[in-house]
Design a protein around this motif. Sequence first.
Motif, mmCIF file in Angstrom:
data_model
loop_
_atom_site.group_PDB
_atom_site.id
_atom_site.type_symbol
_atom_site.label_atom_id
_atom_site.label_comp_id
_atom_site.label_asym_id
_atom_site.label_seq_id
_atom_site.Cartn_x
_atom_site.Cartn_y
_atom_site.Cartn_z
ATOM 1 N N ASP A 75 0.835 -1.203 0.000
ATOM 2 C CA ASP A 75 0.000 0.000 0.000
ATOM 3 C C ASP A 75 0.873 1.257 0.000
ATOM 4 O OD1 ASP A 75 -2.300 -1.482 -0.041
ATOM 5 O OD2 ASP A 75 -2.734 -1.271 2.105
ATOM 6 N N ASN A 76 1.995 1.187 0.733
ATOM 7 C CA ASN A 76 2.924 2.323 0.759
ATOM 8 C C ASN A 76 3.525 2.559 -0.633
ATOM 9 O OD1 ASN A 76 2.511 2.732 3.491
ATOM 10 N ND2 ASN A 76 4.286 1.518 4.108
ATOM 11 N N VAL A 77 3.826 1.455 -1.321
ATOM 12 C CA VAL A 77 4.374 1.566 -2.677
ATOM 13 C C VAL A 77 3.353 2.198 -3.616
ATOM 14 C CG1 VAL A 77 5.228 0.274 -4.674
ATOM 15 C CG2 VAL A 77 5.935 -0.391 -2.371
ATOM 16 N N ILE A 78 2.104 1.766 -3.480
ATOM 17 C CA ILE A 78 1.030 2.305 -4.329
ATOM 18 C C ILE A 78 0.873 3.803 -4.114
ATOM 19 C CG2 ILE A 78 -1.461 2.277 -4.725
ATOM 20 C CD1 ILE A 78 -1.359 -0.755 -4.090
ATOM 21 N N ARG A 79 0.953 4.237 -2.862
ATOM 22 C CA ARG A 79 0.822 5.668 -2.567
ATOM 23 C C ARG A 79 2.006 6.454 -3.147
ATOM 24 N NH1 ARG A 79 -1.693 3.780 2.240
ATOM 25 N NH2 ARG A 79 0.315 3.516 3.288
ATOM 26 N N ALA A 80 3.211 5.893 -3.015
ATOM 27 C CA ALA A 80 4.396 6.566 -3.558
ATOM 28 C C ALA A 80 4.304 6.664 -5.082
ATOM 29 C CB ALA A 80 5.663 5.807 -3.150
ATOM 30 N N ALA A 81 3.804 5.604 -5.707
ATOM 31 C CA ALA A 81 3.643 5.612 -7.160
ATOM 32 C C ALA A 81 2.614 6.655 -7.582
ATOM 33 C CB ALA A 81 3.231 4.231 -7.644
ATOM 34 N N SER A 82 1.527 6.737 -6.825
ATOM 35 C CA SER A 82 0.477 7.706 -7.134
ATOM 36 C C SER A 82 1.016 9.127 -7.081
ATOM 37 C CB SER A 82 -0.697 7.543 -6.163
ATOM 38 O OG SER A 82 -1.709 8.485 -6.419
ATOM 39 N N ALA A 83 1.874 9.397 -6.107
ATOM 40 C CA ALA A 83 2.462 10.730 -5.974
ATOM 41 C C ALA A 83 3.327 11.078 -7.180
ATOM 42 C CB ALA A 83 3.280 10.814 -4.692
ATOM 43 N N ALA A 84 3.835 10.047 -7.863
ATOM 44 C CA ALA A 84 4.677 10.261 -9.049
ATOM 45 C C ALA A 84 3.876 10.185 -10.340
ATOM 46 C CB ALA A 84 5.807 9.233 -9.068
ATOM 47 N N GLY A 85 2.543 10.059 -10.214
ATOM 48 C CA GLY A 85 1.690 10.034 -11.394
ATOM 49 C C GLY A 85 1.443 8.652 -11.975
ATOM 50 N N LEU A 86 1.745 7.607 -11.209
ATOM 51 C CA LEU A 86 1.535 6.228 -11.656
ATOM 52 C C LEU A 86 0.329 5.641 -10.934
ATOM 53 C CD1 LEU A 86 5.270 5.061 -11.487
ATOM 54 C CD2 LEU A 86 4.004 5.778 -13.528
ATOM 55 N N ASN A 87 -0.451 4.846 -11.639
ATOM 56 C CA ASN A 87 -1.683 4.295 -11.068
ATOM 57 C C ASN A 87 -1.559 2.785 -10.868
ATOM 58 O OD1 ASN A 87 -3.191 6.834 -11.173
ATOM 59 N ND2 ASN A 87 -3.127 6.563 -13.390
ATOM 60 N N TYR A 88 -0.755 2.389 -9.901
ATOM 61 C CA TYR A 88 -0.561 0.973 -9.629
ATOM 62 C C TYR A 88 -1.855 0.333 -9.125
ATOM 63 C CZ TYR A 88 4.583 1.238 -9.860
ATOM 64 O OH TYR A 88 5.892 1.372 -10.264
ATOM 65 N N ASN A 89 -2.130 -0.872 -9.598
ATOM 66 C CA ASN A 89 -3.265 -1.653 -9.121
ATOM 67 C C ASN A 89 -2.773 -3.058 -8.817
ATOM 68 O OD1 ASN A 89 -5.614 -3.027 -8.600
ATOM 69 N ND2 ASN A 89 -6.698 -2.328 -10.428
ATOM 70 N N PHE A 90 -2.413 -3.297 -7.580
ATOM 71 C CA PHE A 90 -1.824 -4.580 -7.207
ATOM 72 C C PHE A 90 -2.843 -5.720 -7.182
ATOM 73 C CE2 PHE A 90 2.351 -3.298 -4.895
ATOM 74 C CZ PHE A 90 2.750 -2.637 -6.049
ATOM 75 N N ASP A 91 -4.122 -5.370 -7.205
ATOM 76 C CA ASP A 91 -5.137 -6.427 -7.193
ATOM 77 C C ASP A 91 -5.212 -7.173 -8.520
ATOM 78 O OD1 ASP A 91 -5.950 -6.011 -4.568
ATOM 79 O OD2 ASP A 91 -7.433 -4.495 -5.139
ATOM 80 N N ILE A 92 -4.653 -6.608 -9.580
ATOM 81 C CA ILE A 92 -4.712 -7.267 -10.889
ATOM 82 C C ILE A 92 -3.335 -7.702 -11.384
ATOM 83 C CG2 ILE A 92 -6.821 -6.058 -11.569
ATOM 84 C CD1 ILE A 92 -5.095 -4.160 -13.230
ATOM 85 N N LEU A 93 -2.326 -7.627 -10.513
ATOM 86 C CA LEU A 93 -0.983 -8.027 -10.917
ATOM 87 C C LEU A 93 -0.923 -9.518 -11.229
ATOM 88 C CD1 LEU A 93 1.620 -6.248 -8.589
ATOM 89 C CD2 LEU A 93 0.975 -5.682 -10.931
ATOM 90 N N ILE A 94 -0.227 -9.846 -12.305
ATOM 91 C CA ILE A 94 0.043 -11.242 -12.653
ATOM 92 C C ILE A 94 1.551 -11.437 -12.614
ATOM 93 C CG2 ILE A 94 -0.147 -13.034 -14.419
ATOM 94 C CD1 ILE A 94 -2.616 -11.563 -15.486
ATOM 95 N N ILE A 95 2.015 -12.244 -11.676
ATOM 96 C CA ILE A 95 3.449 -12.484 -11.537
ATOM 97 C C ILE A 95 3.858 -13.624 -12.452
ATOM 98 C CG2 ILE A 95 5.325 -13.032 -9.947
ATOM 99 C CD1 ILE A 95 3.944 -10.324 -9.496
ATOM 100 N N ASN A 96 4.802 -13.340 -13.333
ATOM 101 C CA ASN A 96 5.255 -14.352 -14.282
ATOM 102 C C ASN A 96 6.712 -14.076 -14.620
ATOM 103 O OD1 ASN A 96 5.232 -16.499 -16.099
ATOM 104 N ND2 ASN A 96 3.314 -15.875 -17.063
ATOM 105 N N SER A 97 7.328 -14.954 -15.372
ATOM 106 C CA SER A 97 8.712 -14.770 -15.789
ATOM 107 C C SER A 97 8.846 -13.522 -16.643
ATOM 108 C CB SER A 97 9.185 -15.986 -16.581
ATOM 109 O OG SER A 97 10.445 -15.726 -17.184
ATOM 110 N N THR A 98 9.951 -12.794 -16.451
ATOM 111 C CA THR A 98 10.180 -11.577 -17.231
ATOM 112 C C THR A 98 11.276 -11.772 -18.287
ATOM 113 O OG1 THR A 98 11.761 -10.788 -15.566
ATOM 114 C CG2 THR A 98 9.454 -10.083 -15.338
ATOM 115 N N GLU A 99 11.722 -12.988 -18.474
ATOM 116 C CA GLU A 99 12.829 -13.230 -19.403
ATOM 117 C C GLU A 99 12.484 -12.789 -20.825
ATOM 118 O OE1 GLU A 99 15.778 -16.834 -20.956
ATOM 119 O OE2 GLU A 99 14.330 -17.198 -19.333
#
Length: 213
Positions: A75-99
Amino acid sequence: MKIEIWFDFICPFCNLGMTKFEKALNDFEHKDEVEISYRSFQLKMASDDTKGKHINQIIAERYNISYEQAKQNNDNVIRAASAAGLNYNFDILIINSTEFAHKLAIFAKQSGKDRELIKRLSKGHFEEGLDIGNEADLTNIAKEIGLDNNNFQKQLLDGSLDKQIKNDEFTANQLGISSIPFFVIDDKYGISGAREPEDFLNALRQAYNESTK
Protein backbone atom coordinates in the motif's frame (compact mmCIF):
# COMPACT_ATOMS: atom_id res chain seq x y z
CA MET A 1 27.41 10.77 -20.07
CA LYS A 2 26.62 7.10 -19.94
CA ILE A 3 23.94 5.82 -17.59
CA GLU A 4 23.07 2.16 -17.11
CA ILE A 5 19.88 1.17 -15.31
CA TRP A 6 19.42 -2.34 -13.93
CA PHE A 7 15.74 -3.18 -13.55
CA ASP A 8 13.05 -5.83 -13.76
CA PHE A 9 9.57 -5.48 -15.16
CA ILE A 10 7.87 -6.83 -12.03
CA CYS A 11 9.80 -4.53 -9.68
CA PRO A 12 7.44 -1.70 -8.66
CA PHE A 13 10.35 0.37 -7.37
CA CYS A 14 12.08 0.11 -10.75
CA ASN A 15 9.19 1.63 -12.68
CA LEU A 16 8.82 4.27 -9.97
CA GLY A 17 12.55 4.96 -9.87
CA MET A 18 12.85 5.28 -13.64
CA THR A 19 9.87 7.66 -13.66
CA LYS A 20 11.51 9.88 -11.06
CA PHE A 21 14.83 9.67 -12.88
CA GLU A 22 13.19 10.88 -16.09
CA LYS A 23 11.78 13.87 -14.25
CA ALA A 24 15.29 14.71 -13.06
CA LEU A 25 16.72 14.18 -16.53
CA ASN A 26 14.20 16.64 -18.00
CA ASP A 27 15.64 19.30 -15.68
CA PHE A 28 19.27 18.38 -16.36
CA GLU A 29 21.07 21.06 -18.32
CA HIS A 30 23.07 18.54 -20.35
CA LYS A 31 20.40 15.92 -20.98
CA ASP A 32 21.19 15.85 -24.69
CA GLU A 33 24.59 14.42 -23.80
CA VAL A 34 23.14 11.50 -21.83
CA GLU A 35 23.02 7.98 -23.24
CA ILE A 36 20.88 5.50 -21.30
CA SER A 37 21.13 1.72 -21.40
CA TYR A 38 18.65 -0.56 -19.68
CA ARG A 39 20.13 -3.74 -18.22
CA SER A 40 18.18 -6.83 -17.19
CA PHE A 41 18.09 -8.02 -13.58
CA GLN A 42 15.50 -10.76 -13.15
CA LEU A 43 14.00 -11.09 -9.69
CA LYS A 44 12.62 -14.50 -10.65
CA MET A 45 9.60 -14.29 -8.38
CA ALA A 46 7.41 -16.54 -10.53
CA SER A 47 7.15 -20.25 -9.76
CA ASP A 48 4.56 -22.99 -9.49
CA ASP A 49 4.01 -21.88 -5.89
CA THR A 50 3.07 -18.32 -6.88
CA LYS A 51 0.48 -19.13 -9.53
CA GLY A 52 -2.92 -17.64 -8.72
CA LYS A 53 -1.72 -15.95 -5.53
CA HIS A 54 -2.21 -12.30 -4.69
CA ILE A 55 1.00 -10.26 -4.66
CA ASN A 56 0.55 -9.63 -0.93
CA GLN A 57 0.68 -13.37 -0.28
CA ILE A 58 3.67 -13.82 -2.58
CA ILE A 59 5.61 -11.07 -0.81
CA ALA A 60 4.66 -12.40 2.62
CA GLU A 61 5.96 -15.86 1.77
CA ARG A 62 9.07 -14.65 -0.05
CA TYR A 63 10.24 -12.40 2.77
CA ASN A 64 8.78 -14.37 5.68
CA ILE A 65 6.53 -11.59 6.93
CA SER A 66 2.82 -11.50 7.71
CA TYR A 67 0.20 -10.93 5.05
CA GLU A 68 -0.82 -7.74 6.86
CA GLN A 69 2.75 -6.42 6.79
CA ALA A 70 3.09 -7.28 3.12
CA LYS A 71 -0.16 -5.47 2.36
CA GLN A 72 0.95 -2.43 4.32
CA ASN A 73 4.27 -2.35 2.46
CA ASN A 74 2.53 -2.67 -0.90
CA ASP A 75 0.00 0.00 0.00
CA ASN A 76 2.92 2.32 0.76
CA VAL A 77 4.37 1.57 -2.68
CA ILE A 78 1.03 2.31 -4.33
CA ARG A 79 0.82 5.67 -2.57
CA ALA A 80 4.40 6.57 -3.56
CA ALA A 81 3.64 5.61 -7.16
CA SER A 82 0.48 7.71 -7.13
CA ALA A 83 2.46 10.73 -5.97
CA ALA A 84 4.68 10.26 -9.05
CA GLY A 85 1.69 10.03 -11.39
CA LEU A 86 1.53 6.23 -11.66
CA ASN A 87 -1.68 4.29 -11.07
CA TYR A 88 -0.56 0.97 -9.63
CA ASN A 89 -3.27 -1.65 -9.12
CA PHE A 90 -1.82 -4.58 -7.21
CA ASP A 91 -5.14 -6.43 -7.19
CA ILE A 92 -4.71 -7.27 -10.89
CA LEU A 93 -0.98 -8.03 -10.92
CA ILE A 94 0.04 -11.24 -12.65
CA ILE A 95 3.45 -12.48 -11.54
CA ASN A 96 5.26 -14.35 -14.28
CA SER A 97 8.71 -14.77 -15.79
CA THR A 98 10.18 -11.58 -17.23
CA GLU A 99 12.83 -13.23 -19.40
CA PHE A 100 10.91 -12.79 -22.66
CA ALA A 101 10.12 -9.17 -21.81
CA HIS A 102 13.81 -8.46 -21.25
CA LYS A 103 14.69 -10.04 -24.58
CA LEU A 104 12.17 -7.76 -26.26
CA ALA A 105 13.68 -4.73 -24.52
CA ILE A 106 17.18 -5.68 -25.64
CA PHE A 107 15.93 -6.10 -29.18
CA ALA A 108 14.03 -2.80 -29.04
CA LYS A 109 17.24 -0.93 -28.18
CA GLN A 110 18.54 -1.71 -31.65
CA SER A 111 15.93 0.64 -33.09
CA GLY A 112 15.94 3.12 -30.21
CA LYS A 113 12.58 1.99 -28.90
CA ASP A 114 13.64 0.27 -25.69
CA ARG A 115 12.33 2.95 -23.33
CA GLU A 116 9.05 3.15 -25.22
CA LEU A 117 8.62 -0.61 -24.91
CA ILE A 118 9.65 -0.70 -21.26
CA LYS A 119 7.16 2.04 -20.37
CA ARG A 120 4.38 0.30 -22.29
CA LEU A 121 4.99 -3.08 -20.68
CA SER A 122 5.41 -1.59 -17.22
CA LYS A 123 2.14 0.32 -17.51
CA GLY A 124 0.46 -2.84 -18.74
CA HIS A 125 1.80 -4.91 -15.86
CA PHE A 126 1.18 -2.49 -12.99
CA GLU A 127 -1.95 -0.71 -14.20
CA GLU A 128 -3.77 -2.93 -16.69
CA GLY A 129 -3.29 -6.53 -15.57
CA LEU A 130 -0.97 -7.48 -18.44
CA ASP A 131 0.58 -10.94 -18.03
CA ILE A 132 4.25 -9.96 -18.37
CA GLY A 133 5.12 -13.53 -19.31
CA ASN A 134 2.53 -13.97 -22.06
CA GLU A 135 4.71 -14.04 -25.16
CA ALA A 136 1.84 -13.57 -27.62
CA ASP A 137 0.55 -10.45 -25.85
CA LEU A 138 4.04 -8.97 -25.52
CA THR A 139 4.80 -9.67 -29.17
CA ASN A 140 1.62 -7.86 -30.21
CA ILE A 141 2.59 -4.84 -28.13
CA ALA A 142 6.04 -4.87 -29.73
CA LYS A 143 4.42 -4.87 -33.16
CA GLU A 144 2.20 -1.94 -32.15
CA ILE A 145 5.24 0.23 -31.47
CA GLY A 146 6.83 -0.79 -34.75
CA LEU A 147 9.28 -3.56 -33.87
CA ASP A 148 10.13 -6.08 -36.60
CA ASN A 149 8.86 -9.43 -35.31
CA ASN A 150 10.66 -11.46 -37.98
CA ASN A 151 14.01 -10.01 -37.00
CA PHE A 152 13.19 -10.51 -33.34
CA GLN A 153 12.37 -14.17 -33.91
CA LYS A 154 15.68 -14.66 -35.73
CA GLN A 155 17.60 -13.21 -32.80
CA LEU A 156 15.64 -15.36 -30.40
CA LEU A 157 16.74 -18.44 -32.31
CA ASP A 158 20.40 -17.49 -32.74
CA GLY A 159 20.85 -16.97 -28.98
CA SER A 160 22.17 -13.41 -29.18
CA LEU A 161 19.49 -12.07 -26.85
CA ASP A 162 20.16 -14.80 -24.29
CA LYS A 163 23.83 -13.91 -24.43
CA GLN A 164 23.13 -10.29 -23.61
CA ILE A 165 20.91 -11.23 -20.67
CA LYS A 166 23.68 -13.43 -19.28
CA ASN A 167 26.15 -10.59 -19.79
CA ASP A 168 23.89 -8.26 -17.80
CA GLU A 169 23.70 -10.80 -14.99
CA PHE A 170 27.48 -11.24 -14.99
CA THR A 171 28.11 -7.50 -14.94
CA ALA A 172 25.62 -7.00 -12.10
CA ASN A 173 27.45 -9.65 -10.08
CA GLN A 174 30.79 -8.01 -10.82
CA LEU A 175 29.44 -4.67 -9.60
CA GLY A 176 27.91 -6.22 -6.50
CA ILE A 177 24.38 -5.16 -7.41
CA SER A 178 21.94 -6.93 -5.12
CA SER A 179 18.86 -4.71 -5.30
CA ILE A 180 17.12 -2.76 -8.01
CA PRO A 181 16.62 -0.29 -9.49
CA PHE A 182 20.33 0.46 -9.68
CA PHE A 183 21.74 3.36 -11.68
CA VAL A 184 25.38 3.53 -12.74
CA ILE A 185 26.70 6.87 -14.03
CA ASP A 186 29.84 6.86 -16.19
CA ASP A 187 31.01 3.58 -14.65
CA LYS A 188 31.86 5.52 -11.48
CA TYR A 189 28.79 6.39 -9.46
CA GLY A 190 26.09 4.02 -8.25
CA ILE A 191 22.63 5.02 -7.06
CA SER A 192 20.27 2.46 -5.60
CA GLY A 193 16.51 2.70 -5.21
CA ALA A 194 13.64 4.92 -6.28
CA ARG A 195 15.22 8.18 -5.15
CA GLU A 196 13.56 11.54 -5.42
CA PRO A 197 14.12 13.53 -8.64
CA GLU A 198 16.23 16.04 -6.72
CA ASP A 199 18.64 13.28 -5.66
CA PHE A 200 19.02 12.06 -9.23
CA LEU A 201 19.49 15.60 -10.52
CA ASN A 202 22.21 16.34 -7.96
CA ALA A 203 23.99 13.10 -8.90
CA LEU A 204 23.81 13.94 -12.60
CA ARG A 205 25.21 17.42 -12.05
CA GLN A 206 27.99 16.18 -9.79
CA ALA A 207 29.02 13.46 -12.22
CA TYR A 208 28.96 15.88 -15.15
CA ASN A 209 31.00 18.52 -13.35
CA GLU A 210 33.63 16.01 -12.34
CA SER A 211 33.84 14.60 -15.86
CA THR A 212 34.52 18.04 -17.33
CA LYS A 213 37.22 19.14 -14.90
